[in-house]
Structure formats: C-alpha cells, structure tokens
Design a protein around this motif. Structure first.
Motif, PDB file in Angstrom:
ATOM      1  N   LEU A 420      45.875  23.568  54.039  1.00  0.00           N
ATOM      2  CA  LEU A 420      45.069  23.995  52.783  1.00  0.00           C
ATOM      3  C   LEU A 420      45.974  24.203  51.684  1.00  0.00           C
ATOM      4  CD1 LEU A 420      42.626  26.649  54.347  1.00  0.00           C
ATOM      5  CD2 LEU A 420      41.966  24.393  53.638  1.00  0.00           C
ATOM      6  N   ASN A 422      45.095  24.185  46.969  1.00  0.00           N
ATOM      7  CA  ASN A 422      44.049  24.166  45.973  1.00  0.00           C
ATOM      8  C   ASN A 422      44.714  24.475  44.538  1.00  0.00           C
ATOM      9  OD1 ASN A 422      41.722  23.715  44.615  1.00  0.00           O
ATOM     10  ND2 ASN A 422      40.760  25.556  45.189  1.00  0.00           N
ATOM     11  N   SER A 467      40.159  20.490  46.158  1.00  0.00           N
ATOM     12  CA  SER A 467      38.987  21.364  46.074  1.00  0.00           C
ATOM     13  C   SER A 467      38.037  20.924  47.295  1.00  0.00           C
ATOM     14  CB  SER A 467      38.435  21.289  44.887  1.00  0.00           C
ATOM     15  OG  SER A 467      37.868  20.211  44.401  1.00  0.00           O
ATOM     16  N   HIS A 468      37.958  19.783  47.619  1.00  0.00           N
ATOM     17  CA  HIS A 468      37.132  19.319  48.603  1.00  0.00           C
ATOM     18  C   HIS A 468      37.464  19.550  50.129  1.00  0.00           C
ATOM     19  CE1 HIS A 468      35.499  17.051  45.503  1.00  0.00           C
ATOM     20  NE2 HIS A 468      35.030  15.958  46.168  1.00  0.00           N
ATOM     21  N   THR A 470      38.421  22.144  53.040  1.00  0.00           N
ATOM     22  CA  THR A 470      38.476  23.494  53.367  1.00  0.00           C
ATOM     23  C   THR A 470      38.918  23.474  54.787  1.00  0.00           C
ATOM     24  OG1 THR A 470      36.214  23.357  53.820  1.00  0.00           O
ATOM     25  CG2 THR A 470      36.575  24.038  51.602  1.00  0.00           C
ATOM     26  N   SER A 471      39.091  24.863  55.166  1.00  0.00           N
ATOM     27  CA  SER A 471      39.663  24.998  56.564  1.00  0.00           C
ATOM     28  C   SER A 471      38.568  24.675  57.555  1.00  0.00           C
ATOM     29  CB  SER A 471      39.539  26.463  56.716  1.00  0.00           C
ATOM     30  OG  SER A 471      40.015  26.550  58.159  1.00  0.00           O
ATOM     31  N   HIS A 474      36.777  17.772  58.652  1.00  0.00           N
ATOM     32  CA  HIS A 474      36.078  16.943  57.866  1.00  0.00           C
ATOM     33  C   HIS A 474      35.754  15.514  58.310  1.00  0.00           C
ATOM     34  CE1 HIS A 474      36.584  19.874  54.251  1.00  0.00           C
ATOM     35  NE2 HIS A 474      37.760  20.040  54.908  1.00  0.00           N
TER      36      HIS A 474
END
Length: 598
Positions: A420, A422, A467-468, A470-471, A474
């Motif tokens: 992660l 950002n 920003s796309h 996240t934990s 995906h």
C-alpha cells in the motif's frame, strides 16, 4: 431475380418477396483494428487426432463439440470436445464396418465414417451426419449424448434414395438436413427425422421447383426450416427455400430466387439473427460473394430481400462459406463472419459490419500460423469468445486443421502482490495472455483504466494511480469492444500476506529431521506463523506423524522463519515417502508436500 407470393413460411403466413440493394454494398473494407486469433488446438499431433475438420462446432455444457473427418481409433473420423482453456479430448471414434456383398452388412450395421457438416444439439444430445458408412456406405444420421457418451445411429442413408448428408439442425421435435437425392449428384432434397416416432422421410427439391443442389442444412425460422440451394430457380442462380414438415411429405416453397449474375448467385449458408435471415453467396461459382438479409415487415407481412455487402476479390478478401454470427458491442449489435480467400496474407480474413451492412471492415487477416482458410462457421463459447476451425493449406497443398479463438484470455498479472502506498505515484503493471486486440480496454475492479498500452496480442501494460490501490484483492479483466466480450478475471493482492514453504536437506541417519522454511512473499505482516502438523505418507497409504516445534514468528514482507520437523527413528525409503506439512497464521492457513529422497 424473381419474387414469389403466397409462400408458406409456417406462422409467417403468405407474403411477397421484394428486393432492396443497399447503397453500402460496394463499400471497400477498411482495417482500423486488429482482433488477433489464437490457436487453442492444432490437429495432427497423432493419427488418432485427425487432421481435417469440416464442421461448425456446437457449444454444449461449457464445451465446444466438433468432428474430424479422419483420425480416431480407426482413422475414419471422431467426435471431440474442447474447453475455452484449450483442454481437448476425443470422446468418440467412428468405426465403420467393411461393406458386404452388394453393399449390405447383414446383421452388423456400421456406425458411419467421415463425419462432416454442422452439428446440432438439444438437451445435451448432439446430432450430426457422416458422408460414408451405413448399410450401403451412403452415410448415417447419428446422435451423441454428451453426458453418457452414448452414440446411436438414427438413420442409414441408402443409394437411389438419399446420400451425402450435409449436417443437421433440430428444434427438439424434428432433425432436419439436406441430402443428394437419387445418388447421381444432380439434385438435392430435405431429410426430416421425427425424434419421438423415430421415422425419417425425404422431400426432393425437384418435385417442388426443379433440380437444385445445396451444401448446408437449413435453420429454423418461425415454424419453418429455411435454407438455400446453390443452384436451381428460374435463372439457376440458387434459391432461398422454406420447408414445413406439416404433412406426410412436408411442404417446400421458394422464398427468393437469385439472379445468377455476378455475386448474386450460389447462396451457401444462412443464419437467423433477431428474427431476420442472414446469409452469404458466391462460394461455388468463383465470384466474390455477397452478404444478404431476408426480413419480415411487421405491418404488411411482406419480407424484404436486401444485399448488404458485396465482397471485393482483393484486399477486401472474399468467398464466405458460412453465415455470420451476431455479437453485442458498446456501439450496438454487429455481424462477425469468416472469408475463405484473400486478405493481406492470402489465408482469408474476419469481417464485421452493422446489422444493416454499414460500417463494414476487416478486423483480422489470417496468416496460416494463426489458422485461416475456414469453410466452417463461428460459434460462441461459454466464455463469450468466438471459436472456429480453419484448414490452412501449406505451399505443398497439405493442410492441418486448427481450432482458433477470437477474444481475450488473461494468463498472468504482474506484479501479483503489491504494498500500500498513496504518494501520488503510479504503479506500472502488465497483463499477459493471448487474443488482445489493439483497442482492448483494461478494466480494474470493473472500471476502465485510462493509461493503457496494448503492446501486442499477448501483452498489455497499465499505469495504475496509487489512489486506486487499497488493501485487499483487485480484479483485472480485458474488454474487447470489437466482439463485445470480457476476458476471464485475474487478481492482484494489495497489502496481503502470502506464506509459502521451502524444504531443506533431509537428515535420516539414526533419526529423521528436515528443515521447513516459511516465507511471507506477499505484503503486510503475517502474525503468529507456526507449524500445525507434519506427517509422512507412504505409497501403501500408511501415515506417520512427526514432531513439530511449538515456536512461532511474525513475518513481514519477504521475512522467513525455519522450523524443524523430526522423528526419533529413521524413515524407510522403500515406500516412496511423502512429507506433508501444514501451517497457520492470523487470518490464514496453508500446506505443502515434498517427496523424500534419501
């Protein structure tokens, strides 16, 4: 060309056929995008596999089923199935018995040989025909249950009655196809088999509208079966006919006659799309062919015949041998079809157009190694991609058939695990696989990514904003706007733990011990990593528990921890022992095995 009034087309009633020639029909093809094909199976790997296929496959229960005209255990044909992942299997081999005196086989009927033509299916049962075999070596009509693998001969064609059947179509009540009539190859007719009664009957084209030949079975349209003859009619340019099995002999009627001039002659195949009949001409007269439609007017019940496109015998490619299929795309429904000849490389091409013939273009030119020269039709697989069979010829004239796919299939995403962050930067990632079109759209969690480069049919690179990410998991897919299909999914894990095992050197002198190293190859921290159990499993099924340590560890990304499993006595190597270890950590479990070698 001639139009006919008061023609029976089942529930469609009586009507007059009219002709419309579209102003778009002579538009030259433009190549704006390449939709690559990917060979999922190449025949000829063995004599058993076969090398020639003359069928349009049918999709049943997640597989595509088809036939080879040679191969199988007797070398005279087989039924095969293939999954969207390319898992190929011969499920039945034909084994026609030798002919007896006078062409009779006595009490030992043949199950046919050299299957060819389109297949039909209903309720998990496939129907098809063979060119040879049967009592008089004139072919058979057969069924094959895909669940039980049960093969049955339904009818054996006979000399001077009907032979050389060209496949089958079914509506669940009748099985219908076409045959040569009289055994002289001068005219054709329709065979129709009643599934419930088991009776098979024939209707000769010559009895209804003169001698006419055909090379494809009809399709169901309304309550009639509608097909084409490549010859016959007043100009001998071919016809569109209807057949209704509603009497002892059934009712045949002409819906349209072709002029026999240029591409407006010799129709070869039709398909029903949205209650409209689409078809192609030209394959048996040396001309380039045309794409046409026959539709009903809802207000006046008058069908309208339209020429949608005339194929140019140059870069446009030509000679369609099968009717197109329909695919849904973001810009509306489109037709996709195959051309036998021409194209950039001379192995034929794939074309697309709107349903009215506009927006015609070539979307792929075969090169031989990616299949090509296909006289068979396309089928939509359970994954939504298009599949077909090509028979490309080599410079020596020999050819080996192959099954090809049109549509994306993803094999890997790289990286599979990310941390992660950002900080405004972007993550560079790639998808690999096959069938990626040059305008493919990469999707992350159901939303298109804006920075995507298709580097070829097997690789796509993506820049993903931090920003796309996240934990969690995906999901990535590829969307092909040309055929309107989305690929399989593949997952990238963000800040997720992934614990794997590596086995060390075995000590088996006086006692047994082995080191097992657990590694967190993902991101985030794996807490309380410990061994749960370890055991030896011998080839005779006996099991022997090992001692495991009671220690544990917290593993950060790329962190490792060694554990030793042991036994106070040595392990015998005579029974090919297998070591199985199991571990756990907060939020997860895992296991691995290693064959011991002393």
């Amino acid at each position: 060309m001639r139009s006919y009034a008061n023609v029976v087309l089942g529930v469609l009633g009586a009507f007059v056929v009219t002709l419309t020639v579209s102003p778009r029909m002579c538009n030259a093809a433009t190549v704006n995008v390449d939709v690559p094909t990917h060979v999922v199976h190449k025949f000829g790997g063995s004599t058993f596999d076969g090398s020639i296929s003359r069928c349009t496959m049918v999709a049943v229960n997640g597989y595509m089923y088809g036939t080879t005209t040679n191969g199988g255990t007797s070398g005279i044909g087989s039924i095969f199935r293939i999954s969207p992942l390319g898992q190929y299997q011969v499920v039945y081999s034909f084994s026609a018995l030798p002919q007896g005196t006078g062409g009779e086989l006595g009490s030992s009927p043949s199950n046919g040989s050299n299957p060819a033509g389109p297949l039909a299916s209903v309720g998990g049962v496939i129907y098809g025909t063979t060119v040879l075999g049967g009592f008089q070596n004139r072919g058979v009509l057969y069924s094959f249950d895909v669940v039980t693998n049960r093969f049955s001969v339904i009818h054996q064609f006979k000399m001077h009655h009907a032979d050389n059947a060209t496949g089958a179509v079914t509506d669940g009540t009748y099985i219908v196809g076409t045959v040569e009539v009289g055994g002289e190859g001068t005219t054709s007719g329709v065979y129709y088999h009643n599934i419930s009664t088991g009776t098979t009957k024939f209707k000769n084209f010559e009895d209804a509208f003169g001698k006419a030949m055909t090379f494809a079975p009809p399709v169901k349209w309304g309550s009639a079966f509608v097909g084409v003859t490549t010859t016959g009619g007043s100009a001998n340019g071919g016809t569109v006919y209807s057949f209704v099995p509603n009497t002892e002999e059934g009712t045949l009627a002409i819906l349209h006659e072709f002029s026999g001039i240029g591409a407006d002659s010799s129709p070869v195949d039709v398909r029903v799309i949205n209650d409209t009949l689409y078809g192609v001409t030209g394959s048996y007269t040396g001309n380039s062919g045309e794409l046409f439609s026959l539709s009903m007017s809802t207000s006046s019940q008058v069908p309208n015949f339209s020429v949608l496109h005339q194929f140019a015998n140059d870069h446009d490619a030509s000679t369609p041998m099968s009717a197109p299929v329909m695919v849904p795309t973001p810009s509306g429904q489109k037709l996709v079809g195959l051309l036998l000849n021409g194209g950039t490389n001379g192995y034929g091409a794939v074309y697309t157009s709107s349903l009215d013939g506009s927006n015609y273009s070539l979307i792929h030119a075969f090169n031989g190694s990616d299949s090509g020269m296909s006289s068979n039709g396309l089928v939509t697989g359970s994954d939504g991609n298009l599949y077909g069979i090509g028979n490309p010829l080599t410079s020596t004239g020999a050819g080996v058939a192959s099954i090809f796919r049109m549509g994306p299939q993803i094999a890997t995403v790289n990286p599979m695990h990310v941390s992660l962050y950002n900080d405004g930067h972007e993550l560079a990632a790639e998808l690999t696989g096959s069938g990626f079109s040059s305008n493919a759209v990469a999707m992350m969690d159901g939303k298109p990514l804006s920075k995507v480069v298709v580097e070829g049919p097997t690789r796509v690179t993506m820049m993903i904003p931090s920003s796309h990410i996240t934990s969690g998991a995906h999901v990535f897919t590829l969307f092909d706007p040309n055929i309107g299909n989305t690929s399989n999914t593949i997952v990238m894990l963000a800040n997720q733990v992934r614990v794997t095992a590596k086995f060390g050197v075995v000590n088996n002198v006086g006692q047994f011990s082995q080191t097992v190293t657990l590694t967190n190859s993902g991101y985030g921290t794996a807490y309380n990593v410990h061994l749960v159990s370890a055991e030896i499993v011998s080839s005779n099924g006996s099991r022997f528990a090992l001692t495991v340590p009671s220690t544990s560890a917290n593993l950060t990304g790329a962190g490792t921890q060694g554990f030793t499993v042991s036994s106070p006595v040595p392990i015998s190597s005579s029974l090919s022992p297998l070591l199985i270890v199991r571990w756990a950590y907060s939020g997860g479990i895992g296991s691995s095995a290693s064959r011991l070698s002393f």
